[in-house]
Design an enzyme around this catalytic site. Structure first.
Site, PDB file in Angstrom:
ATOM      1  N   CYS A 113       0.834  -1.196   0.000  1.00 37.44           N
ATOM      2  CA  CYS A 113       0.000   0.000   0.000  1.00 37.44           C
ATOM      3  C   CYS A 113       0.878   1.258   0.000  1.00 37.44           C
ATOM      4  CB  CYS A 113      -0.932   0.012   1.207  1.00 37.44           C
ATOM      5  SG  CYS A 113      -2.061   1.427   1.211  1.00 37.44           S
ATOM      6  N   LYS A 153       2.091  -9.441  -0.452  1.00 41.08           N
ATOM      7  CA  LYS A 153       1.990  -8.610  -1.646  1.00 41.08           C
ATOM      8  C   LYS A 153       2.831  -7.370  -1.403  1.00 41.08           C
ATOM      9  CE  LYS A 153      -1.338  -6.648  -4.934  1.00 41.08           C
ATOM     10  NZ  LYS A 153      -1.001  -5.215  -4.900  1.00 41.08           N
ATOM     11  N   GLY A 216      -0.109  -5.537 -11.969  1.00 37.68           N
ATOM     12  CA  GLY A 216       0.131  -4.236 -12.581  1.00 37.68           C
ATOM     13  C   GLY A 216      -0.203  -4.209 -14.052  1.00 37.68           C
TER      14      GLY A 216
END
Length: 382
Positions: A113, A153, A216
Protein backbone atom coordinates in the site's frame (compact mmCIF):
# COMPACT_ATOMS: atom_id res chain seq x y z
CA UNK A 1 -7.30 -37.92 -34.07
CA UNK A 2 -8.41 -36.20 -30.85
CA UNK A 3 -6.70 -32.95 -29.93
CA UNK A 4 -6.14 -32.61 -26.23
CA UNK A 5 -6.82 -29.24 -24.66
CA UNK A 6 -3.71 -27.58 -23.18
CA UNK A 7 -3.25 -28.26 -19.48
CA UNK A 8 -4.43 -25.40 -17.31
CA UNK A 9 -1.71 -23.73 -15.26
CA UNK A 10 -2.18 -24.45 -11.58
CA UNK A 11 -1.25 -22.21 -8.72
CA UNK A 12 -0.72 -23.79 -5.31
CA UNK A 13 -1.24 -21.60 -2.24
CA UNK A 14 -0.47 -24.05 0.54
CA UNK A 15 -3.18 -26.74 0.36
CA UNK A 16 -5.30 -24.68 -2.02
CA UNK A 17 -5.24 -25.08 -5.79
CA UNK A 18 -6.10 -21.86 -7.61
CA UNK A 19 -7.12 -22.72 -11.15
CA UNK A 20 -6.91 -20.68 -13.26
CA UNK A 21 -4.11 -18.84 -11.42
CA UNK A 22 -6.03 -15.59 -11.00
CA UNK A 23 -6.27 -13.57 -7.78
CA UNK A 24 -8.43 -10.55 -6.99
CA UNK A 25 -6.16 -7.92 -5.48
CA UNK A 26 -7.25 -6.63 -2.08
CA UNK A 27 -8.37 -3.02 -2.52
CA UNK A 28 -9.46 -0.84 0.40
CA UNK A 29 -13.10 0.10 0.19
CA UNK A 30 -13.59 -2.06 -2.91
CA UNK A 31 -13.07 -5.80 -2.36
CA UNK A 32 -15.73 -6.19 0.29
CA UNK A 33 -18.08 -9.17 0.32
CA UNK A 34 -20.54 -7.77 -2.29
CA UNK A 35 -17.83 -7.06 -4.85
CA UNK A 36 -16.19 -10.43 -4.24
CA UNK A 37 -19.61 -12.04 -4.79
CA UNK A 38 -19.97 -10.37 -8.19
CA UNK A 39 -16.47 -11.37 -9.29
CA UNK A 40 -16.99 -14.97 -8.15
CA UNK A 41 -20.32 -15.20 -9.96
CA UNK A 42 -18.75 -14.14 -13.24
CA UNK A 43 -15.82 -16.53 -12.77
CA UNK A 44 -18.02 -19.48 -11.87
CA UNK A 45 -16.30 -19.60 -8.49
CA UNK A 46 -12.84 -20.09 -10.01
CA UNK A 47 -9.89 -18.07 -8.74
CA UNK A 48 -8.94 -16.56 -5.39
CA UNK A 49 -10.71 -13.48 -4.03
CA UNK A 50 -8.99 -11.57 -1.23
CA UNK A 51 -10.68 -9.31 1.33
CA UNK A 52 -9.90 -5.65 1.64
CA UNK A 53 -7.16 -4.66 4.08
CA UNK A 54 -7.71 -5.72 7.69
CA UNK A 55 -5.64 -3.91 10.30
CA UNK A 56 -4.13 -6.30 12.83
CA UNK A 57 -4.64 -3.96 15.78
CA UNK A 58 -8.32 -3.46 14.89
CA UNK A 59 -8.79 -7.21 14.51
CA UNK A 60 -7.20 -8.02 17.85
CA UNK A 61 -9.32 -5.32 19.52
CA UNK A 62 -12.43 -6.66 17.74
CA UNK A 63 -13.29 -3.33 16.16
CA UNK A 64 -16.93 -3.47 15.00
CA UNK A 65 -16.24 -2.38 11.41
CA UNK A 66 -13.33 -4.80 11.14
CA UNK A 67 -15.41 -7.72 12.38
CA UNK A 68 -17.93 -6.98 9.62
CA UNK A 69 -15.19 -6.80 6.99
CA UNK A 70 -13.89 -10.27 7.85
CA UNK A 71 -17.31 -11.88 7.33
CA UNK A 72 -17.28 -14.31 4.42
CA UNK A 73 -20.24 -15.69 2.52
CA UNK A 74 -20.75 -19.44 2.93
CA UNK A 75 -19.92 -19.89 -0.77
CA UNK A 76 -16.45 -18.30 -0.43
CA UNK A 77 -13.72 -20.88 -0.43
CA UNK A 78 -10.96 -20.53 0.32
CA UNK A 79 -11.61 -17.58 2.62
CA UNK A 80 -8.78 -15.14 2.08
CA UNK A 81 -7.89 -12.26 4.43
CA UNK A 82 -5.31 -9.55 3.85
CA UNK A 83 -3.69 -8.21 7.00
CA UNK A 84 -1.82 -4.96 7.53
CA UNK A 85 0.48 -4.42 10.49
CA UNK A 86 3.82 -2.97 11.53
CA UNK A 87 4.25 -4.51 14.98
CA UNK A 88 5.38 -8.16 14.90
CA UNK A 89 3.68 -9.03 18.20
CA UNK A 90 0.33 -7.59 17.07
CA UNK A 91 0.58 -9.34 13.72
CA UNK A 92 1.30 -12.61 15.50
CA UNK A 93 -1.74 -12.15 17.78
CA UNK A 94 -3.99 -11.39 14.81
CA UNK A 95 -2.83 -14.46 12.93
CA UNK A 96 -3.29 -16.65 16.00
CA UNK A 97 -6.81 -15.25 16.43
CA UNK A 98 -7.64 -16.11 12.80
CA UNK A 99 -6.41 -19.66 13.35
CA UNK A 100 -8.03 -20.23 16.74
CA UNK A 101 -11.41 -18.85 15.65
CA UNK A 102 -11.34 -20.33 12.14
CA UNK A 103 -11.81 -16.94 10.50
CA UNK A 104 -10.00 -17.65 7.21
CA UNK A 105 -8.20 -20.29 5.14
CA UNK A 106 -5.43 -18.05 3.76
CA UNK A 107 -3.61 -14.98 5.07
CA UNK A 108 -2.00 -12.35 2.84
CA UNK A 109 0.20 -9.61 4.31
CA UNK A 110 0.14 -6.09 2.91
CA UNK A 111 3.53 -4.62 2.06
CA UNK A 112 2.36 -2.79 -1.04
CA UNK A 113 0.00 0.00 0.00
CA UNK A 114 1.46 3.44 -1.01
CA UNK A 115 -1.08 5.78 0.62
CA UNK A 116 0.28 8.33 3.10
CA UNK A 117 -1.82 7.22 6.09
CA UNK A 118 -0.07 3.85 5.84
CA UNK A 119 3.49 4.76 4.80
CA UNK A 120 3.80 7.59 7.34
CA UNK A 121 3.50 4.88 10.01
CA UNK A 122 6.18 2.81 8.30
CA UNK A 123 3.66 0.33 6.93
CA UNK A 124 2.66 -0.95 3.53
CA UNK A 125 5.21 -0.31 0.80
CA UNK A 126 7.51 1.51 3.24
CA UNK A 127 8.05 -1.46 5.52
CA UNK A 128 10.23 -3.83 3.43
CA UNK A 129 12.99 -1.18 3.55
CA UNK A 130 13.50 -2.18 7.18
CA UNK A 131 14.73 -5.72 6.53
CA UNK A 132 14.84 -6.91 10.18
CA UNK A 133 11.32 -5.63 10.80
CA UNK A 134 10.03 -7.39 7.71
CA UNK A 135 11.68 -10.61 8.82
CA UNK A 136 10.25 -10.30 12.35
CA UNK A 137 6.71 -9.76 11.06
CA UNK A 138 6.93 -12.69 8.66
CA UNK A 139 8.35 -14.91 11.38
CA UNK A 140 5.50 -14.06 13.74
CA UNK A 141 2.88 -14.54 11.03
CA UNK A 142 4.16 -17.87 9.76
CA UNK A 143 4.91 -19.31 13.19
CA UNK A 144 1.39 -18.50 14.39
CA UNK A 145 -0.41 -19.56 11.22
CA UNK A 146 -0.17 -23.30 11.76
CA UNK A 147 -1.44 -25.01 8.60
CA UNK A 148 -2.75 -21.77 7.07
CA UNK A 149 -0.65 -20.51 4.15
CA UNK A 150 0.81 -17.02 4.47
CA UNK A 151 1.55 -14.95 1.36
CA UNK A 152 2.72 -11.37 0.84
CA UNK A 153 1.99 -8.61 -1.65
CA UNK A 154 4.62 -5.93 -2.17
CA UNK A 155 5.98 -3.29 -4.52
CA UNK A 156 9.43 -2.88 -6.06
CA UNK A 157 10.44 -0.49 -3.30
CA UNK A 158 9.94 3.02 -1.99
CA UNK A 159 11.40 4.75 -5.06
CA UNK A 160 14.03 4.07 -7.70
CA UNK A 161 16.79 4.78 -5.18
CA UNK A 162 15.37 2.43 -2.55
CA UNK A 163 14.48 -0.86 -4.26
CA UNK A 164 13.62 -3.68 -1.87
CA UNK A 165 11.72 -6.44 -3.67
CA UNK A 166 14.59 -8.88 -4.23
CA UNK A 167 15.71 -8.74 -0.60
CA UNK A 168 12.10 -8.98 0.54
CA UNK A 169 11.49 -12.00 -1.67
CA UNK A 170 14.50 -13.81 -0.26
CA UNK A 171 13.47 -13.02 3.33
CA UNK A 172 9.98 -14.31 2.55
CA UNK A 173 11.37 -17.62 1.33
CA UNK A 174 13.61 -17.98 4.38
CA UNK A 175 10.70 -17.31 6.76
CA UNK A 176 8.36 -19.86 5.18
CA UNK A 177 6.04 -17.62 3.16
CA UNK A 178 4.03 -19.65 0.64
CA UNK A 179 3.95 -17.20 -2.30
CA UNK A 180 4.83 -13.60 -3.13
CA UNK A 181 2.99 -11.12 -5.34
CA UNK A 182 4.80 -8.16 -6.86
CA UNK A 183 3.22 -4.97 -8.14
CA UNK A 184 5.72 -3.71 -10.69
CA UNK A 185 5.77 -0.14 -9.39
CA UNK A 186 7.46 1.71 -6.54
CA UNK A 187 5.52 3.48 -3.82
CA UNK A 188 6.51 6.81 -5.37
CA UNK A 189 4.82 5.82 -8.62
CA UNK A 190 1.54 5.08 -6.86
CA UNK A 191 -0.50 3.96 -9.91
CA UNK A 192 1.11 6.16 -12.55
CA UNK A 193 3.29 5.26 -15.49
CA UNK A 194 3.74 1.69 -16.69
CA UNK A 195 4.20 -1.34 -14.46
CA UNK A 196 7.66 -2.90 -14.69
CA UNK A 197 6.98 -6.48 -15.72
CA UNK A 198 10.74 -7.11 -16.03
CA UNK A 199 10.94 -6.81 -12.25
CA UNK A 200 8.38 -9.60 -11.93
CA UNK A 201 10.58 -11.79 -14.15
CA UNK A 202 13.66 -10.97 -12.05
CA UNK A 203 11.83 -11.85 -8.84
CA UNK A 204 10.74 -15.18 -10.33
CA UNK A 205 14.37 -15.97 -11.13
CA UNK A 206 15.46 -14.81 -7.66
CA UNK A 207 13.02 -16.93 -5.65
CA UNK A 208 12.33 -20.07 -7.70
CA UNK A 209 11.37 -21.97 -4.53
CA UNK A 210 7.89 -20.44 -4.25
CA UNK A 211 5.20 -19.14 -6.63
CA UNK A 212 5.54 -15.55 -7.81
CA UNK A 213 2.44 -13.65 -8.86
CA UNK A 214 2.52 -10.59 -11.09
CA UNK A 215 0.45 -7.45 -10.61
CA UNK A 216 0.13 -4.24 -12.58
CA UNK A 217 -1.53 -3.11 -15.83
CA UNK A 218 -3.77 -6.13 -16.39
CA UNK A 219 -6.75 -4.52 -18.10
CA UNK A 220 -8.06 -7.51 -20.03
CA UNK A 221 -7.64 -11.27 -20.16
CA UNK A 222 -5.02 -11.08 -22.91
CA UNK A 223 -2.85 -8.92 -20.65
CA UNK A 224 -2.86 -11.66 -18.01
CA UNK A 225 -1.71 -14.33 -20.44
CA UNK A 226 0.93 -12.00 -21.86
CA UNK A 227 2.28 -11.22 -18.40
CA UNK A 228 2.68 -14.91 -17.65
CA UNK A 229 4.40 -15.56 -20.98
CA UNK A 230 6.78 -12.62 -20.69
CA UNK A 231 7.70 -12.94 -17.01
CA UNK A 232 7.37 -16.64 -16.25
CA UNK A 233 5.26 -15.78 -13.20
CA UNK A 234 2.99 -18.43 -11.71
CA UNK A 235 -0.18 -16.39 -11.57
CA UNK A 236 -1.64 -12.91 -11.84
CA UNK A 237 -3.18 -10.49 -9.36
CA UNK A 238 -5.85 -8.21 -10.83
CA UNK A 239 -6.63 -4.89 -9.17
CA UNK A 240 -7.76 -1.75 -10.98
CA UNK A 241 -8.51 -3.75 -14.13
CA UNK A 242 -11.70 -5.09 -12.56
CA UNK A 243 -13.02 -1.75 -11.30
CA UNK A 244 -16.42 -1.47 -12.95
CA UNK A 245 -15.59 -4.71 -14.75
CA UNK A 246 -16.33 -7.65 -12.41
CA UNK A 247 -17.01 -9.78 -15.49
CA UNK A 248 -13.26 -9.60 -16.23
CA UNK A 249 -12.92 -12.71 -14.07
CA UNK A 250 -15.19 -14.60 -16.46
CA UNK A 251 -12.96 -13.49 -19.34
CA UNK A 252 -9.87 -14.62 -17.43
CA UNK A 253 -11.34 -18.08 -16.84
CA UNK A 254 -12.29 -18.36 -20.52
CA UNK A 255 -8.83 -17.25 -21.62
CA UNK A 256 -6.98 -19.72 -19.41
CA UNK A 257 -9.35 -22.51 -20.43
CA UNK A 258 -8.67 -21.83 -24.10
CA UNK A 259 -12.07 -20.40 -24.96
CA UNK A 260 -12.02 -17.37 -27.27
CA UNK A 261 -15.21 -15.90 -25.80
CA UNK A 262 -14.80 -12.48 -24.17
CA UNK A 263 -17.61 -10.57 -22.55
CA UNK A 264 -18.53 -7.27 -24.22
CA UNK A 265 -21.69 -6.23 -22.37
CA UNK A 266 -23.87 -3.49 -23.75
CA UNK A 267 -25.02 -0.70 -21.49
CA UNK A 268 -28.26 -2.51 -20.63
CA UNK A 269 -26.36 -5.43 -19.13
CA UNK A 270 -23.88 -3.09 -17.43
CA UNK A 271 -26.79 -1.20 -15.85
CA UNK A 272 -28.20 -4.48 -14.52
CA UNK A 273 -24.83 -5.29 -12.93
CA UNK A 274 -24.63 -1.80 -11.42
CA UNK A 275 -28.04 -2.17 -9.82
CA UNK A 276 -27.18 -5.63 -8.47
CA UNK A 277 -23.89 -4.32 -7.07
CA UNK A 278 -25.69 -1.51 -5.24
CA UNK A 279 -28.33 -3.95 -3.97
CA UNK A 280 -25.70 -6.31 -2.59
CA UNK A 281 -23.95 -3.43 -0.83
CA UNK A 282 -27.20 -2.36 0.84
CA UNK A 283 -27.92 -5.91 2.00
CA UNK A 284 -24.39 -6.30 3.33
CA UNK A 285 -24.36 -2.98 5.18
CA UNK A 286 -27.93 -3.45 6.35
CA UNK A 287 -29.08 -0.10 5.01
CA UNK A 288 -30.19 0.55 1.43
CA UNK A 289 -29.27 4.24 1.46
CA UNK A 290 -25.78 3.62 2.81
CA UNK A 291 -25.32 0.86 0.25
CA UNK A 292 -26.24 3.13 -2.66
CA UNK A 293 -24.03 5.89 -1.29
CA UNK A 294 -21.12 3.44 -1.02
CA UNK A 295 -21.80 2.39 -4.61
CA UNK A 296 -21.38 5.94 -5.94
CA UNK A 297 -17.61 5.52 -6.23
CA UNK A 298 -18.16 2.72 -8.77
CA UNK A 299 -20.42 4.66 -11.18
CA UNK A 300 -17.71 6.28 -13.30
CA UNK A 301 -15.81 2.99 -13.60
CA UNK A 302 -18.84 1.10 -14.87
CA UNK A 303 -19.76 3.83 -17.36
CA UNK A 304 -16.28 4.43 -18.75
CA UNK A 305 -16.44 4.56 -22.55
CA UNK A 306 -20.21 4.76 -22.81
CA UNK A 307 -21.96 7.86 -24.11
CA UNK A 308 -23.45 9.30 -20.95
CA UNK A 309 -23.82 13.07 -20.56
CA UNK A 310 -22.07 14.93 -17.79
CA UNK A 311 -25.33 15.97 -16.15
CA UNK A 312 -26.56 12.38 -15.99
CA UNK A 313 -23.21 11.25 -14.60
CA UNK A 314 -23.54 13.87 -11.86
CA UNK A 315 -27.08 12.71 -11.06
CA UNK A 316 -25.98 9.07 -10.87
CA UNK A 317 -23.14 10.04 -8.56
CA UNK A 318 -25.51 11.48 -5.95
CA UNK A 319 -28.23 8.83 -5.88
CA UNK A 320 -29.41 7.65 -2.47
CA UNK A 321 -31.93 4.85 -3.15
CA UNK A 322 -32.21 1.82 -5.40
CA UNK A 323 -35.40 3.21 -6.90
CA UNK A 324 -33.63 6.45 -7.79
CA UNK A 325 -30.60 4.64 -9.16
CA UNK A 326 -32.73 2.27 -11.25
CA UNK A 327 -34.85 5.13 -12.60
CA UNK A 328 -31.81 7.13 -13.69
CA UNK A 329 -30.21 4.11 -15.32
CA UNK A 330 -33.39 3.52 -17.33
CA UNK A 331 -33.07 7.06 -18.73
CA UNK A 332 -29.79 6.12 -20.44
CA UNK A 333 -29.51 4.92 -24.02
CA UNK A 334 -29.33 1.30 -22.90
CA UNK A 335 -29.00 -0.04 -26.44
CA UNK A 336 -25.39 1.14 -26.63
CA UNK A 337 -22.96 -1.70 -27.40
CA UNK A 338 -19.70 -2.23 -25.57
CA UNK A 339 -17.50 0.75 -26.54
CA UNK A 340 -14.13 0.39 -28.24
CA UNK A 341 -11.18 1.27 -26.05
CA UNK A 342 -13.07 0.86 -22.77
CA UNK A 343 -10.48 -1.44 -21.20
CA UNK A 344 -7.88 1.19 -20.34
CA UNK A 345 -6.71 2.43 -16.94
CA UNK A 346 -9.29 3.15 -14.28
CA UNK A 347 -8.95 4.37 -10.75
CA UNK A 348 -6.05 6.40 -9.44
CA UNK A 349 -3.31 7.07 -12.00
CA UNK A 350 -1.12 9.71 -10.34
CA UNK A 351 2.60 9.06 -10.23
CA UNK A 352 5.94 10.51 -9.06
CA UNK A 353 4.62 11.24 -5.60
CA UNK A 354 6.69 12.01 -2.56
CA UNK A 355 6.36 9.04 -0.26
CA UNK A 356 5.40 10.11 3.25
CA UNK A 357 7.66 8.26 5.69
CA UNK A 358 8.47 8.38 9.40
CA UNK A 359 11.28 10.80 10.27
CA UNK A 360 14.68 9.31 9.48
CA UNK A 361 13.18 6.18 7.91
CA UNK A 362 15.71 6.00 5.08
CA UNK A 363 18.84 6.58 7.16
CA UNK A 364 19.47 2.91 7.90
CA UNK A 365 17.55 -0.09 6.50
CA UNK A 366 18.58 -2.16 9.53
CA UNK A 367 17.68 0.33 12.29
CA UNK A 368 14.11 -0.39 13.44
CA UNK A 369 14.28 1.44 16.76
CA UNK A 370 11.68 4.01 15.72
CA UNK A 371 8.93 1.49 15.06
CA UNK A 372 6.59 0.45 17.83
CA UNK A 373 3.11 -0.91 18.44
CA UNK A 374 1.90 2.70 18.47
CA UNK A 375 2.41 2.77 14.71
CA UNK A 376 -0.43 0.29 14.18
CA UNK A 377 -3.49 1.70 12.43
CA UNK A 378 -6.73 1.22 14.34
CA UNK A 379 -9.12 1.04 11.38
CA UNK A 380 -9.52 -1.40 8.51
CA UNK A 381 -10.60 -1.01 4.92
CA UNK A 382 -11.00 2.26 3.05
Amino acid sequence: MTTLAPALPQLRIGPHTVQPPVVLAPMAGITNAPFRTLCREFSGGKGLFVSEMITTRALVERNEKTMQLIHFDASETPRSIQLYGVDPATVGKAVRMIVDEDLADHIDLNFGCPVPKVTRKGGGSALPYKRPLLRAILHQAVSNAGALPVTIKMRKGIDDDHITYLDAGRIAVEEGVTAVALHGRTAAQHYGGTADWDAIARLKEHVPEIPVLGNGDIWCADDARRMMRETGCDGVVVGRGCLGRPWLFGDLVSSFEGTPTRRAPGLREVADVMLRHATLLGEWIGDETRGVIDFRKHVAWYLKGFSVGSEMRKKLAVTSSLEELGGQLRELDLDQPWPDGADGPRGRTSGNNRVVLPDGWLKDPYDCAGVSADAELDTSGG
